[in-house]
Design a protein around this motif. Structure first.
Motif, PDB file in Angstrom:
ATOM      1  N   ARG A  67     -72.681  71.142  28.972  1.00 50.46           N
ATOM      2  CA  ARG A  67     -71.685  72.214  29.002  1.00 50.46           C
ATOM      3  C   ARG A  67     -70.638  71.902  27.936  1.00 50.46           C
ATOM      4  O   ARG A  67     -70.057  70.805  27.950  1.00 50.46           O
ATOM      5  N   PRO A  68     -70.399  72.833  26.998  1.00 49.24           N
ATOM      6  CA  PRO A  68     -69.463  72.544  25.906  1.00 49.24           C
ATOM      7  C   PRO A  68     -68.085  72.107  26.420  1.00 49.24           C
ATOM      8  O   PRO A  68     -67.561  72.661  27.388  1.00 49.24           O
ATOM      9  N   GLN A  69     -67.564  71.089  25.772  1.00 50.15           N
ATOM     10  CA  GLN A  69     -66.235  70.543  26.066  1.00 50.15           C
ATOM     11  C   GLN A  69     -66.092  70.077  27.519  1.00 50.15           C
ATOM     12  O   GLN A  69     -65.000  70.051  28.061  1.00 50.15           O
ATOM     13  N   ALA A  70     -67.197  69.685  28.136  1.00 42.79           N
ATOM     14  CA  ALA A  70     -67.103  69.267  29.537  1.00 42.79           C
ATOM     15  C   ALA A  70     -67.998  68.069  29.854  1.00 42.79           C
ATOM     16  O   ALA A  70     -67.499  66.978  30.129  1.00 42.79           O
ATOM     17  N   PHE A  71     -69.331  68.258  29.804  1.00 47.26           N
ATOM     18  CA  PHE A  71     -70.211  67.170  30.250  1.00 47.26           C
ATOM     19  C   PHE A  71     -71.595  67.343  29.654  1.00 47.26           C
ATOM     20  O   PHE A  71     -71.952  68.389  29.098  1.00 47.26           O
ATOM     21  N   ALA A  72     -72.398  66.307  29.827  1.00 48.14           N
ATOM     22  CA  ALA A  72     -73.810  66.368  29.438  1.00 48.14           C
ATOM     23  C   ALA A  72     -74.607  65.445  30.338  1.00 48.14           C
ATOM     24  O   ALA A  72     -74.069  64.529  30.980  1.00 48.14           O
ATOM     25  N   TYR A  73     -75.899  65.707  30.378  1.00 49.03           N
ATOM     26  CA  TYR A  73     -76.872  64.813  31.004  1.00 49.03           C
ATOM     27  C   TYR A  73     -77.605  64.065  29.898  1.00 49.03           C
ATOM     28  O   TYR A  73     -77.741  64.561  28.766  1.00 49.03           O
ATOM     29  N   GLU A  74     -78.129  62.895  30.237  1.00 47.07           N
ATOM     30  CA  GLU A  74     -78.899  62.129  29.266  1.00 47.07           C
ATOM     31  C   GLU A  74     -80.106  62.928  28.762  1.00 47.07           C
ATOM     32  O   GLU A  74     -80.589  62.720  27.644  1.00 47.07           O
ATOM     33  N   ALA A  75     -80.584  63.863  29.579  1.00 48.74           N
ATOM     34  CA  ALA A  75     -81.741  64.666  29.202  1.00 48.74           C
ATOM     35  C   ALA A  75     -81.498  65.464  27.921  1.00 48.74           C
ATOM     36  O   ALA A  75     -82.457  65.775  27.203  1.00 48.74           O
ATOM     37  N   TYR A  76     -80.241  65.811  27.635  1.00 50.69           N
ATOM     38  CA  TYR A  76     -79.970  66.555  26.399  1.00 50.69           C
ATOM     39  C   TYR A  76     -80.238  65.680  25.178  1.00 50.69           C
ATOM     40  O   TYR A  76     -80.869  66.110  24.214  1.00 50.69           O
ATOM     41  N   GLY A  77     -79.764  64.448  25.213  1.00 50.09           N
ATOM     42  CA  GLY A  77     -80.044  63.527  24.111  1.00 50.09           C
ATOM     43  C   GLY A  77     -81.525  63.262  23.971  1.00 50.09           C
ATOM     44  O   GLY A  77     -82.066  63.191  22.863  1.00 50.09           O
ATOM     45  N   GLU A  78     -82.211  63.131  25.102  1.00 50.65           N
ATOM     46  CA  GLU A  78     -83.663  62.922  25.090  1.00 50.65           C
ATOM     47  C   GLU A  78     -84.369  64.108  24.433  1.00 50.65           C
ATOM     48  O   GLU A  78     -85.287  63.933  23.620  1.00 50.65           O
ATOM     49  N   LEU A  79     -83.937  65.331  24.775  1.00 51.14           N
ATOM     50  CA  LEU A  79     -84.519  66.538  24.181  1.00 51.14           C
ATOM     51  C   LEU A  79     -84.332  66.553  22.671  1.00 51.14           C
ATOM     52  O   LEU A  79     -85.278  66.814  21.913  1.00 51.14           O
ATOM     53  N   CYS A  80     -83.119  66.274  22.225  1.00 46.24           N
ATOM     54  CA  CYS A  80     -82.824  66.335  20.791  1.00 46.24           C
ATOM     55  C   CYS A  80     -83.617  65.285  20.014  1.00 46.24           C
ATOM     56  O   CYS A  80     -84.160  65.580  18.939  1.00 46.24           O
ATOM     57  N   ARG A  81     -83.708  64.081  20.535  1.00 44.22           N
ATOM     58  CA  ARG A  81     -84.481  63.046  19.847  1.00 44.22           C
ATOM     59  C   ARG A  81     -85.971  63.398  19.812  1.00 44.22           C
ATOM     60  O   ARG A  81     -86.665  63.119  18.831  1.00 44.22           O
ATOM     61  N   TYR A  82     -86.453  64.014  20.877  1.00 43.73           N
ATOM     62  CA  TYR A  82     -87.844  64.477  20.919  1.00 43.73           C
ATOM     63  C   TYR A  82     -88.086  65.496  19.805  1.00 43.73           C
ATOM     64  O   TYR A  82     -89.085  65.415  19.073  1.00 43.73           O
ATOM     65  N   ILE A  83     -87.177  66.452  19.653  1.00 45.60           N
ATOM     66  CA  ILE A  83     -87.291  67.463  18.598  1.00 45.60           C
ATOM     67  C   ILE A  83     -87.253  66.796  17.225  1.00 45.60           C
ATOM     68  O   ILE A  83     -88.048  67.113  16.336  1.00 45.60           O
ATOM     69  N   GLY A  84     -86.328  65.859  17.042  1.00 46.13           N
ATOM     70  CA  GLY A  84     -86.221  65.167  15.764  1.00 46.13           C
ATOM     71  C   GLY A  84     -87.486  64.406  15.403  1.00 46.13           C
ATOM     72  O   GLY A  84     -87.931  64.437  14.247  1.00 46.13           O
ATOM     73  N   ARG A  85     -88.067  63.719  16.376  1.00 47.10           N
ATOM     74  CA  ARG A  85     -89.312  62.982  16.106  1.00 47.10           C
ATOM     75  C   ARG A  85     -90.433  63.923  15.694  1.00 47.10           C
ATOM     76  O   ARG A  85     -91.206  63.623  14.777  1.00 47.10           O
TER      77      ARG A  85
END
Length: 356
Positions: free
Chosen positions: A187-205
């Motif tokens: 959620r912008p300017q509030a919080f995140a789950y580790e799953a978001y970072g996992e998703l982005c790294r998956y896309i990058g790979r």
């Protein structure tokens, strides 16, 4: 933007540079709240098409908005371009979705940075399991085709094995027997789950899988001097850009790169600097992050950058040049002028060369 604003030194001669201050205060919150968001499955709901700042969304049979499908920002949950009231009742909707499995994909945003922090966070489960035969129900502006018109979205969705036909954007109210709703992983300017970072790294790979990454120690400055519109800009950045170019810093215009090339840049360079902007969000997609230096237009930083830092397990450097002045420039939400831009550029260069 008028190019004259970039080269008219006299307009800002009265400003005096008071040095760099490390930006530590944040706007918003930057909590990491868990590993994986929940997923809700709702029955007998209806879809109302998107209307800018209007009444749209996913509603239950009684006409109440389904909260899991609402986009919000900031700790207090401010609504994003939505009025959570239905303009129609369930019983008055004649159209029903054909039988099948549907997943809610949220609201598509055409701005690169907003897309990454407002739309993409609903797609976290696709890094863990394929879509298979399900269809993604989305809210979009009917006047554009996000696959055809926005290459960055096409690249990201294609890496998740999604095609244009994977999405459904109803143009009239529609009833659905069942809808799966992944909660947002950020959620912008509030919080995140580790799953978001996992998703982005998956896309990058996936997007960099065929490219050999050659590390390059030459620093990069991400310039905004060719942007015609955006969120924030330094009006006399061109002077800073010219100074850095003369001192062996590569100047890069992110909007001229494909999304894949932006990821390659963040994967290959060891130091990337620039004025704060959405281009730096690309860093969350790569495995080996560079040293990141951002020059903030105000004395605090958007907590989205702190959230992404926590997901990347890094700490980007944010600096505010004392003596800046707010100005008005068409096409930008916030515009400021550097005080004594050559002095600012020299301090940027010193910061780049300093061992952190």
């Amino acid at each position: 933007m008028s190019q004259d604003k970039y080269v008219d030194r006299s307009a800002y001669d009265h400003l005096r540079f008071g040095g760099f201050h490390r930006t530590t205060n944040i706007w918003g919150e930057d909590r990491i709240v868990g590993e994986v968001p929940p997923i809700d499955t709702v029955s007998d709901v209806f879809y109302v098409p998107w209307e800018n700042h209007g009444r749209w969304g996913i509603f239950d049979r009684a006409g109440r908005v389904v909260e899991a499908a609402v986009d919000r920002a900031l700790p207090d949950g401010q609504l994003l371009q939505q009025v959570v009231e239905s303009p129609v009742s369930y019983d008055n909707i004649a159209v029903k979705a054909i039988e099948g499995e549907y997943v809610y994909g949220g609201r598509f945003h055409p701005h690169f940075g907003h897309f990454l922090v407002e739309a993409l966070p609903r797609y976290w489960q696709l890094a863990r399991q394929p879509l298979e035969n399900r269809k993604i129900v989305v809210h979009t502006n009917a006047h554009y085709n996000f696959f055809a018109d926005f290459p960055f979205a096409r690249s990201i969705f294609s890496s998740l094995d999604l095609r244009a036909e994977s999405f459904i954007d109803f143009q009239v109210p529609v009833r659905l027997d069942k809808l799966e709703i992944p909660h947002v992983s950020l959620r912008p300017q509030a919080f995140a789950y580790e799953a978001y970072g996992e998703l982005c790294r998956y896309i990058g790979r996936k997007l960099l899988a065929e490219r050999s990454i050659d590390r390059n120690d030459k620093p990069v400055w991400l310039s905004k001097t060719k942007l015609k519109h955006g969120v924030s800009v330094f009006a006399n950045e061109l002077i800073v850009e010219d100074y850095l170019r003369k001192h062996d810093v590569d100047i890069v215009y992110p909007e001229e790169l494909s999304f894949e090339d932006q990821l390659y840049l963040f994967s290959s360079r060891t130091t990337i600097a620039g004025t704060t902007g959405s281009a730096f969000h690309s860093a969350v997609f790569v495995e080996n992050n560079p040293r990141i230096i951002m020059i903030d237009p105000v004395g605090f930083k958007n907590s989205n950058f702190s959230i992404l830092d926590k997901l990347m397990k890094v700490e980007s450097e944010h600096y505010f040049p004392s003596g800046t002045e707010m100005i008005q420039l068409d096409g930008f939400l916030r515009a400021v002028a550097f005080p004594e831009p050559e002095a600012v550029a020299d301090e940027i260069l010193r910061t780049i060369r300093r061992v952190p």
